[in-house]
Design a protein around this motif. Sequence first.
Motif, PDB file in Angstrom:
ATOM      1  N   THR A  78       7.719  11.590 -21.596  1.00  0.00           N
ATOM      2  CA  THR A  78       6.536  12.385 -21.289  1.00  0.00           C
ATOM      3  C   THR A  78       6.150  12.102 -19.841  1.00  0.00           C
ATOM      4  OG1 THR A  78       4.231  12.863 -21.813  1.00  0.00           O
ATOM      5  CG2 THR A  78       4.988  10.662 -22.344  1.00  0.00           C
ATOM      6  N   PHE A  79       6.122  13.152 -19.038  1.00  0.00           N
ATOM      7  CA  PHE A  79       5.887  13.022 -17.610  1.00  0.00           C
ATOM      8  C   PHE A  79       4.534  13.576 -17.192  1.00  0.00           C
ATOM      9  CE2 PHE A  79      10.403  12.640 -18.153  1.00  0.00           C
ATOM     10  CZ  PHE A  79      10.766  11.672 -17.228  1.00  0.00           C
ATOM     11  N   ASN A  80       3.592  13.650 -18.122  1.00  0.00           N
ATOM     12  CA  ASN A  80       2.254  14.150 -17.800  1.00  0.00           C
ATOM     13  C   ASN A  80       1.552  13.136 -16.898  1.00  0.00           C
ATOM     14  OD1 ASN A  80       2.677  16.377 -19.458  1.00  0.00           O
ATOM     15  ND2 ASN A  80       1.961  15.281 -21.252  1.00  0.00           N
ATOM     16  N   THR A  81       0.984  13.644 -15.805  1.00  0.00           N
ATOM     17  CA  THR A  81       0.337  12.773 -14.825  1.00  0.00           C
ATOM     18  C   THR A  81      -1.092  13.229 -14.552  1.00  0.00           C
ATOM     19  OG1 THR A  81       1.157  14.115 -12.987  1.00  0.00           O
ATOM     20  CG2 THR A  81       2.515  12.214 -13.654  1.00  0.00           C
ATOM     21  N   VAL A  82      -1.805  12.382 -13.852  1.00  0.00           N
ATOM     22  CA  VAL A  82      -3.144  12.723 -13.369  1.00  0.00           C
ATOM     23  C   VAL A  82      -2.942  13.249 -11.951  1.00  0.00           C
ATOM     24  CG1 VAL A  82      -5.439  11.840 -12.820  1.00  0.00           C
ATOM     25  CG2 VAL A  82      -4.204  10.955 -14.812  1.00  0.00           C
ATOM     26  N   ASP A  83      -2.990  14.559 -11.802  1.00  0.00           N
ATOM     27  CA  ASP A  83      -2.685  15.202 -10.522  1.00  0.00           C
ATOM     28  C   ASP A  83      -3.589  14.741  -9.381  1.00  0.00           C
ATOM     29  OD1 ASP A  83      -0.618  16.597 -11.730  1.00  0.00           O
ATOM     30  OD2 ASP A  83      -1.856  18.358 -12.124  1.00  0.00           O
ATOM     31  N   ALA A  84      -4.821  14.356  -9.685  1.00  0.00           N
ATOM     32  CA  ALA A  84      -5.763  13.924  -8.652  1.00  0.00           C
ATOM     33  C   ALA A  84      -5.302  12.649  -7.946  1.00  0.00           C
ATOM     34  CB  ALA A  84      -7.143  13.713  -9.264  1.00  0.00           C
ATOM     35  N   LEU A  85      -4.358  11.904  -8.542  1.00  0.00           N
ATOM     36  CA  LEU A  85      -3.870  10.672  -7.919  1.00  0.00           C
ATOM     37  C   LEU A  85      -2.832  10.942  -6.826  1.00  0.00           C
ATOM     38  CD1 LEU A  85      -3.481   8.372 -11.055  1.00  0.00           C
ATOM     39  CD2 LEU A  85      -5.335   8.395  -9.358  1.00  0.00           C
ATOM     40  N   ASP A  86      -2.261  12.138  -6.801  1.00  0.00           N
ATOM     41  CA  ASP A  86      -1.205  12.455  -5.843  1.00  0.00           C
ATOM     42  C   ASP A  86      -1.744  12.377  -4.413  1.00  0.00           C
ATOM     43  OD1 ASP A  86       1.476  13.160  -5.253  1.00  0.00           O
ATOM     44  OD2 ASP A  86       0.862  15.231  -4.917  1.00  0.00           O
ATOM     45  N   GLY A  87      -1.106  11.520  -3.592  1.00  0.00           N
ATOM     46  CA  GLY A  87      -1.503  11.358  -2.198  1.00  0.00           C
ATOM     47  C   GLY A  87      -2.611  10.352  -1.954  1.00  0.00           C
ATOM     48  N   GLN A  88      -3.128   9.735  -3.008  1.00  0.00           N
ATOM     49  CA  GLN A  88      -4.219   8.774  -2.871  1.00  0.00           C
ATOM     50  C   GLN A  88      -3.693   7.377  -2.518  1.00  0.00           C
ATOM     51  OE1 GLN A  88      -7.595   9.435  -3.206  1.00  0.00           O
ATOM     52  NE2 GLN A  88      -6.951  11.566  -3.354  1.00  0.00           N
ATOM     53  N   VAL A  89      -4.451   6.645  -1.719  1.00  0.00           N
ATOM     54  CA  VAL A  89      -4.153   5.230  -1.469  1.00  0.00           C
ATOM     55  C   VAL A  89      -4.738   4.461  -2.645  1.00  0.00           C
ATOM     56  CG1 VAL A  89      -4.514   3.251   0.048  1.00  0.00           C
ATOM     57  CG2 VAL A  89      -4.176   5.539   1.022  1.00  0.00           C
ATOM     58  N   VAL A  90      -3.877   3.697  -3.327  1.00  0.00           N
ATOM     59  CA  VAL A  90      -4.291   3.012  -4.553  1.00  0.00           C
ATOM     60  C   VAL A  90      -3.859   1.550  -4.528  1.00  0.00           C
ATOM     61  CG1 VAL A  90      -4.089   5.151  -5.887  1.00  0.00           C
ATOM     62  CG2 VAL A  90      -2.193   3.535  -5.867  1.00  0.00           C
ATOM     63  N   ARG A  91      -4.482   0.790  -5.415  1.00  0.00           N
ATOM     64  CA  ARG A  91      -4.065  -0.575  -5.696  1.00  0.00           C
ATOM     65  C   ARG A  91      -3.972  -0.697  -7.206  1.00  0.00           C
ATOM     66  NH1 ARG A  91      -7.353  -6.251  -5.121  1.00  0.00           N
ATOM     67  NH2 ARG A  91      -8.459  -5.302  -6.870  1.00  0.00           N
ATOM     68  N   VAL A 133       8.377   1.942  -7.158  1.00  0.00           N
ATOM     69  CA  VAL A 133       7.816   1.478  -5.894  1.00  0.00           C
ATOM     70  C   VAL A 133       8.948   1.305  -4.893  1.00  0.00           C
ATOM     71  CG1 VAL A 133       6.477  -0.340  -4.757  1.00  0.00           C
ATOM     72  CG2 VAL A 133       5.973   0.263  -7.142  1.00  0.00           C
ATOM     73  N   HIS A 134       8.739   1.816  -3.692  1.00  0.00           N
ATOM     74  CA  HIS A 134       9.727   1.582  -2.635  1.00  0.00           C
ATOM     75  C   HIS A 134       9.010   1.162  -1.364  1.00  0.00           C
ATOM     76  CE1 HIS A 134       9.041   5.418  -0.462  1.00  0.00           C
ATOM     77  NE2 HIS A 134       8.775   5.888  -1.660  1.00  0.00           N
ATOM     78  N   ALA A 135       9.688   0.264  -0.611  1.00  0.00           N
ATOM     79  CA  ALA A 135       9.143  -0.255   0.636  1.00  0.00           C
ATOM     80  C   ALA A 135      10.083   0.111   1.778  1.00  0.00           C
ATOM     81  CB  ALA A 135       8.995  -1.767   0.546  1.00  0.00           C
ATOM     82  N   GLU A 136       9.526   0.419   2.927  1.00  0.00           N
ATOM     83  CA  GLU A 136      10.339   0.720   4.106  1.00  0.00           C
ATOM     84  C   GLU A 136      11.193  -0.490   4.479  1.00  0.00           C
ATOM     85  OE1 GLU A 136      10.728   3.534   6.066  1.00  0.00           O
ATOM     86  OE2 GLU A 136       9.674   4.569   4.449  1.00  0.00           O
ATOM     87  N   GLU A 137      10.580  -1.646   4.500  1.00  0.00           N
ATOM     88  CA  GLU A 137      11.265  -2.900   4.823  1.00  0.00           C
ATOM     89  C   GLU A 137      11.299  -3.756   3.562  1.00  0.00           C
ATOM     90  OE1 GLU A 137      12.586  -3.770   7.835  1.00  0.00           O
ATOM     91  OE2 GLU A 137      12.058  -1.751   8.543  1.00  0.00           O
ATOM     92  N   PRO A 138      12.390  -4.489   3.335  1.00  0.00           N
ATOM     93  CA  PRO A 138      12.433  -5.367   2.156  1.00  0.00           C
ATOM     94  C   PRO A 138      11.273  -6.361   2.166  1.00  0.00           C
ATOM     95  CG  PRO A 138      14.598  -5.207   3.170  1.00  0.00           C
ATOM     96  CD  PRO A 138      13.630  -4.544   4.111  1.00  0.00           C
ATOM     97  N   ILE A 139      10.781  -6.644   0.984  1.00  0.00           N
ATOM     98  CA  ILE A 139       9.697  -7.613   0.833  1.00  0.00           C
ATOM     99  C   ILE A 139      10.226  -8.806   0.053  1.00  0.00           C
ATOM    100  CG2 ILE A 139       7.852  -5.912   0.929  1.00  0.00           C
ATOM    101  CD1 ILE A 139       7.808  -6.197  -2.216  1.00  0.00           C
ATOM    102  N   GLY A 152      -0.591   1.098  -1.892  1.00  0.00           N
ATOM    103  CA  GLY A 152       0.167   2.102  -1.163  1.00  0.00           C
ATOM    104  C   GLY A 152      -0.268   3.502  -1.545  1.00  0.00           C
ATOM    105  N   VAL A 153       0.529   4.470  -1.112  1.00  0.00           N
ATOM    106  CA  VAL A 153       0.242   5.871  -1.382  1.00  0.00           C
ATOM    107  C   VAL A 153       0.951   6.282  -2.674  1.00  0.00           C
ATOM    108  CG1 VAL A 153       0.405   8.237  -0.527  1.00  0.00           C
ATOM    109  CG2 VAL A 153       0.005   6.352   1.082  1.00  0.00           C
ATOM    110  N   GLU A 171       4.542   4.543  -2.373  1.00  0.00           N
ATOM    111  CA  GLU A 171       5.042   4.095  -1.074  1.00  0.00           C
ATOM    112  C   GLU A 171       4.300   2.799  -0.756  1.00  0.00           C
ATOM    113  OE1 GLU A 171       4.586   7.097   1.985  1.00  0.00           O
ATOM    114  OE2 GLU A 171       4.865   8.656   0.470  1.00  0.00           O
ATOM    115  N   LEU A 172       4.979   1.686  -0.855  1.00  0.00           N
ATOM    116  CA  LEU A 172       4.344   0.370  -0.736  1.00  0.00           C
ATOM    117  C   LEU A 172       3.903   0.070   0.690  1.00  0.00           C
ATOM    118  CD1 LEU A 172       3.752  -2.235  -2.415  1.00  0.00           C
ATOM    119  CD2 LEU A 172       5.882  -3.133  -1.475  1.00  0.00           C
ATOM    120  N   THR A 173       2.653  -0.352   0.832  1.00  0.00           N
ATOM    121  CA  THR A 173       2.164  -0.844   2.111  1.00  0.00           C
ATOM    122  C   THR A 173       1.845  -2.327   2.047  1.00  0.00           C
ATOM    123  OG1 THR A 173      -0.118  -0.196   1.588  1.00  0.00           O
ATOM    124  CG2 THR A 173       1.235   1.387   2.852  1.00  0.00           C
TER     125      THR A 173
END
Length: 180
Positions: A78-91, A133-139, A152-153, A171-173
């Motif tokens: 089931t891939f139902n999501t909360v669309d309002a979260l798309d593009g939000q910075v979250v923790r 989760v993906h990071a630009e640089e390895p953590i 991240g976003v 997108e991990l920050t």
Amino acid sequence: MMRNTLLSALLAFTALTGAEVFAADRAEAQSTQEFLDLSWADLLPEGEAERIAQLQQMQAIQNGMDHFGAERMPQVQTFNTVDALDGQVVRMGGYVLPFDFTGSREISRFLLVPYVGACIHVPPPPPNQLVYVHAEEPIQIQGLWDPVYVKGVMHTDRHDNELGDTAYTLELTEIMPYES
């Protein structure tokens, strides 16, 4: 009957883990307005928890799944999501399940899962309860069993993979140890 009880308990545990264990710093974090502080329950659209429980019950009956006899339990899709979260910075708080793990403990992509042991010998949580989760640089991470916060976003992008399909991507920050 036993399978249904176990599946319902697993889903309830997943929801409680997100809603209770990681809620300690929620009010403080939201007051900064830098990011949305999410629990696992926040990833489920209205009525989705009940729908997942029904799907897991039907799947267990159809497949005759035995927790102790199956090599890999199927994931409820089931891939139902909360669309309002798309593009939000979250923790969010959770546990790291890495795809690749080097001797130096560096990773650049992993699943954030709601509880220790997710995806191992039990049905993986549904895709809307896993975050790719993906990071630009390895953590570098300290321990696989230690809870963490990721920041991240968030995107409502589907990601199919061998550990468990996901309905969310981050997108991990920043990654930090979970502190209560």
